[in-house]
Scaffold this motif. Sequence first.
Motif, PDB file in Angstrom:
ATOM      1  N   ILE A  54       3.869   0.046  -1.756  1.00 49.25           N
ATOM      2  CA  ILE A  54       4.046  -1.329  -1.302  1.00 49.25           C
ATOM      3  C   ILE A  54       2.718  -2.077  -1.326  1.00 49.25           C
ATOM      4  CG2 ILE A  54       4.587  -2.727   0.745  1.00 49.25           C
ATOM      5  CD1 ILE A  54       6.792  -0.767   1.388  1.00 49.25           C
ATOM      6  N   ALA A  55       1.638  -1.388  -0.948  1.00 45.19           N
ATOM      7  CA  ALA A  55       0.317  -2.017  -0.988  1.00 45.19           C
ATOM      8  C   ALA A  55      -0.034  -2.450  -2.411  1.00 45.19           C
ATOM      9  CB  ALA A  55      -0.727  -1.046  -0.458  1.00 45.19           C
ATOM     10  N   ASP A  56       0.237  -1.595  -3.391  1.00 43.30           N
ATOM     11  CA  ASP A  56      -0.058  -1.927  -4.785  1.00 43.30           C
ATOM     12  C   ASP A  56       0.801  -3.096  -5.274  1.00 43.30           C
ATOM     13  OD1 ASP A  56      -1.971   0.032  -4.975  1.00 43.30           O
ATOM     14  OD2 ASP A  56      -0.583   1.547  -5.766  1.00 43.30           O
ATOM     15  N   LEU A  57       2.068  -3.141  -4.837  1.00 46.22           N
ATOM     16  CA  LEU A  57       2.947  -4.235  -5.251  1.00 46.22           C
ATOM     17  C   LEU A  57       2.427  -5.578  -4.746  1.00 46.22           C
ATOM     18  CD1 LEU A  57       6.491  -2.647  -4.682  1.00 46.22           C
ATOM     19  CD2 LEU A  57       5.363  -3.118  -6.868  1.00 46.22           C
ATOM     20  N   TRP A  58       1.943  -5.608  -3.511  1.00 46.67           N
ATOM     21  CA  TRP A  58       1.399  -6.855  -2.965  1.00 46.67           C
ATOM     22  C   TRP A  58       0.089  -7.223  -3.662  1.00 46.67           C
ATOM     23  CZ3 TRP A  58       3.658 -10.523  -0.301  1.00 46.67           C
ATOM     24  CH2 TRP A  58       4.785 -10.222   0.464  1.00 46.67           C
ATOM     25  N   ARG A  59      -0.750  -6.227  -3.931  1.00 46.22           N
ATOM     26  CA  ARG A  59      -2.012  -6.513  -4.616  1.00 46.22           C
ATOM     27  C   ARG A  59      -1.767  -7.034  -6.025  1.00 46.22           C
ATOM     28  NH1 ARG A  59      -3.783  -1.269  -2.428  1.00 46.22           N
ATOM     29  NH2 ARG A  59      -5.139  -1.619  -0.620  1.00 46.22           N
ATOM     30  N   ASN A  60      -0.706  -6.564  -6.673  1.00 45.02           N
ATOM     31  CA  ASN A  60      -0.402  -6.998  -8.031  1.00 45.02           C
ATOM     32  C   ASN A  60      -0.067  -8.481  -8.108  1.00 45.02           C
ATOM     33  OD1 ASN A  60      -0.821  -4.429  -9.040  1.00 45.02           O
ATOM     34  ND2 ASN A  60       1.340  -3.852  -8.978  1.00 45.02           N
ATOM     35  N   PRO A  71      -6.450   6.452  17.439  1.00 41.32           N
ATOM     36  CA  PRO A  71      -7.575   6.826  16.558  1.00 41.32           C
ATOM     37  C   PRO A  71      -7.126   7.522  15.283  1.00 41.32           C
ATOM     38  CG  PRO A  71      -8.038   7.402  18.843  1.00 41.32           C
ATOM     39  CD  PRO A  71      -6.605   6.991  18.801  1.00 41.32           C
ATOM     40  N   ASN A  72      -6.114   8.384  15.373  1.00 39.09           N
ATOM     41  CA  ASN A  72      -5.648   9.097  14.185  1.00 39.09           C
ATOM     42  C   ASN A  72      -5.041   8.148  13.155  1.00 39.09           C
ATOM     43  OD1 ASN A  72      -6.439  11.623  15.102  1.00 39.09           O
ATOM     44  ND2 ASN A  72      -4.484  12.045  16.098  1.00 39.09           N
ATOM     45  N   GLU A  73      -4.262   7.177  13.641  1.00 40.56           N
ATOM     46  CA  GLU A  73      -3.690   6.194  12.728  1.00 40.56           C
ATOM     47  C   GLU A  73      -4.786   5.364  12.070  1.00 40.56           C
ATOM     48  OE1 GLU A  73       0.765   5.054  14.341  1.00 40.56           O
ATOM     49  OE2 GLU A  73      -0.953   4.022  15.221  1.00 40.56           O
ATOM     50  N   LYS A  74      -5.774   4.988  12.849  1.00 44.53           N
ATOM     51  CA  LYS A  74      -6.868   4.185  12.304  1.00 44.53           C
ATOM     52  C   LYS A  74      -7.634   4.965  11.236  1.00 44.53           C
ATOM     53  CE  LYS A  74      -7.513   1.246  16.350  1.00 44.53           C
ATOM     54  NZ  LYS A  74      -8.441   0.748  17.370  1.00 44.53           N
ATOM     55  N   ARG A  75      -7.880   6.229  11.501  1.00 43.83           N
ATOM     56  CA  ARG A  75      -8.574   7.071  10.524  1.00 43.83           C
ATOM     57  C   ARG A  75      -7.744   7.196   9.245  1.00 43.83           C
ATOM     58  NH1 ARG A  75      -9.041  10.958  13.575  1.00 43.83           N
ATOM     59  NH2 ARG A  75     -11.081  10.495  14.490  1.00 43.83           N
ATOM     60  N   TYR A  76      -6.430   7.289   9.401  1.00 47.94           N
ATOM     61  CA  TYR A  76      -5.525   7.400   8.249  1.00 47.94           C
ATOM     62  C   TYR A  76      -5.577   6.142   7.379  1.00 47.94           C
ATOM     63  CZ  TYR A  76      -1.071   7.422   5.725  1.00 47.94           C
ATOM     64  OH  TYR A  76      -0.106   7.356   4.753  1.00 47.94           O
ATOM     65  N   PHE A  77      -5.524   4.966   8.017  1.00 48.20           N
ATOM     66  CA  PHE A  77      -5.537   3.726   7.242  1.00 48.20           C
ATOM     67  C   PHE A  77      -6.920   3.435   6.666  1.00 48.20           C
ATOM     68  CE2 PHE A  77      -1.629   2.856   9.690  1.00 48.20           C
ATOM     69  CZ  PHE A  77      -0.794   2.525   8.629  1.00 48.20           C
ATOM     70  N   LYS A  93      -9.282   5.961   5.754  1.00 47.71           N
ATOM     71  CA  LYS A  93      -9.655   6.978   4.771  1.00 47.71           C
ATOM     72  C   LYS A  93      -8.650   7.109   3.638  1.00 47.71           C
ATOM     73  CE  LYS A  93     -13.303   8.326   7.117  1.00 47.71           C
ATOM     74  NZ  LYS A  93     -14.670   8.116   6.608  1.00 47.71           N
ATOM     75  N   THR A  94      -7.348   7.099   3.983  1.00 47.73           N
ATOM     76  CA  THR A  94      -6.318   7.351   2.972  1.00 47.73           C
ATOM     77  C   THR A  94      -5.795   6.057   2.349  1.00 47.73           C
ATOM     78  OG1 THR A  94      -5.649   9.341   4.172  1.00 47.73           O
ATOM     79  CG2 THR A  94      -4.107   8.469   2.533  1.00 47.73           C
ATOM     80  N   MET A  95      -5.333   5.145   3.211  1.00 42.37           N
ATOM     81  CA  MET A  95      -4.737   3.908   2.708  1.00 42.37           C
ATOM     82  C   MET A  95      -5.783   2.878   2.279  1.00 42.37           C
ATOM     83  SD  MET A  95      -1.485   4.142   2.701  1.00 42.37           S
ATOM     84  CE  MET A  95      -0.050   4.909   3.419  1.00 42.37           C
ATOM     85  N   LYS A  96      -6.955   2.925   2.924  1.00 43.78           N
ATOM     86  CA  LYS A  96      -8.014   1.944   2.665  1.00 43.78           C
ATOM     87  C   LYS A  96      -7.489   0.524   2.834  1.00 43.78           C
ATOM     88  CE  LYS A  96     -10.498   5.096  -0.408  1.00 43.78           C
ATOM     89  NZ  LYS A  96     -11.343   5.557   0.690  1.00 43.78           N
ATOM     90  N   ILE A  97      -6.862   0.298   3.982  1.00 41.89           N
ATOM     91  CA  ILE A  97      -6.227  -0.981   4.302  1.00 41.89           C
ATOM     92  C   ILE A  97      -6.743  -1.476   5.648  1.00 41.89           C
ATOM     93  CG2 ILE A  97      -4.017  -2.056   4.952  1.00 41.89           C
ATOM     94  CD1 ILE A  97      -4.155  -1.642   2.033  1.00 41.89           C
ATOM     95  N   GLN A  98      -7.027  -2.761   5.748  1.00 39.41           N
ATOM     96  CA  GLN A  98      -7.382  -3.336   7.046  1.00 39.41           C
ATOM     97  C   GLN A  98      -6.161  -3.355   7.958  1.00 39.41           C
ATOM     98  OE1 GLN A  98      -9.455  -6.913   5.199  1.00 39.41           O
ATOM     99  NE2 GLN A  98     -10.699  -6.624   7.041  1.00 39.41           N
ATOM    100  N   TYR A  99      -6.408  -3.285   9.261  1.00 48.16           N
ATOM    101  CA  TYR A  99      -5.296  -3.201  10.202  1.00 48.16           C
ATOM    102  C   TYR A  99      -5.553  -4.078  11.423  1.00 48.16           C
ATOM    103  CZ  TYR A  99      -8.637   0.253  11.966  1.00 48.16           C
ATOM    104  OH  TYR A  99      -9.783   0.880  12.398  1.00 48.16           O
TER     105      TYR A  99
END
Length: 330
Positions: free
Chosen positions: A282-288, A301-307, A309-315
């Motif tokens: 979904i992130a790629d579709l919006w960026r496109n 904290p775990n969710e923040k680390r996930y977004f 490190k993995t998703m590289k998305i602001q939250y």
Amino acid sequence: MYWRWLWLCIKMIYQLLCCSVSMIFFCFNVFWLFCNLAIPWCTLSLVVVCVASKFVKLQRSPNEKRLLSLLSAPDDWPSYWPIANRAAGYDAPENSKAAIKKCLTRGYRNVLLDAGLTSCGEIVIANPSRLAVAQQPLSELQKLNITEQHPMGSHFEAESVTTLRQLSDYVEAEATSATLFLRLHDNSARMLDQLQKFMAANEAFTQRTIVISRSPLAIYQLRKLRPEIICGLWHETYLSLAILKSSTLITSIYGAIFRNIIAPVIGISVVFLSKEEFNLHIADLWRNVGVRPIVYMVNSPNEKRYFQKTMKIQYLTDSLRSEPHLLMKA
């Protein structure tokens, strides 16, 4: 007598079978009609809408560099990732100057604030779910001490509800590095008229502000009047029925309408998406389509680390105390 009742029963069964066969043929004919007429017409209508949207769409952002400078660069890690919801309303009185100051002192410049319209037509920075903004004049709202509603309110000085004018003056004097996300809770024509007039007269405030709304129509009307205003869409889940959510086809069509038709037409630059319905695809579709996705609400904290490190998305987060790098230091 017996034969008469038997004959009536046979006759009823025969009529029931005839009616059932007729109903089956009727359903088949309706289905055939839908397949041969409705689906092509739906497809044709969708094509017409897509073509028409190209003629009414607004330019997304007149200055992409300005948008990037507002959101800050990844080089500013860790302050790049979080956007403080209501100026981190869990850490300080929400939507207050004290909360904004606390965010900036910690090194976080991205702040989201609520905006509502009073009964006297004044734009104020307040959460309508806590304060009946639309039903009260400004004079009554400013009698309230908003710090009293916070669990740690005793640690802060008394503060009243801030108007948009007072916020602009405060940011200009005390928070020159802040990037403001102004979330509109009132999408009426009166609100949009007041906001666009204010932003037209306050260029410096406009340059540091991204206007957020859940109404695509409100964003379109605002940017049609002021194309230089950078806007974002607060995307909420409208598919409340489980049977609709479970359908991949329906959810795909629903998402495609927002991404490929609504977003280009209204010219948004960012979109706020629920973390429950977010993934890399979904992130790629919006960026496109040239729109930056931001996830809400992320507090652990775990969710923040996930977004990060993995998703590289602001939250969007309610608290800056739970930022991973701060806990690692502790």
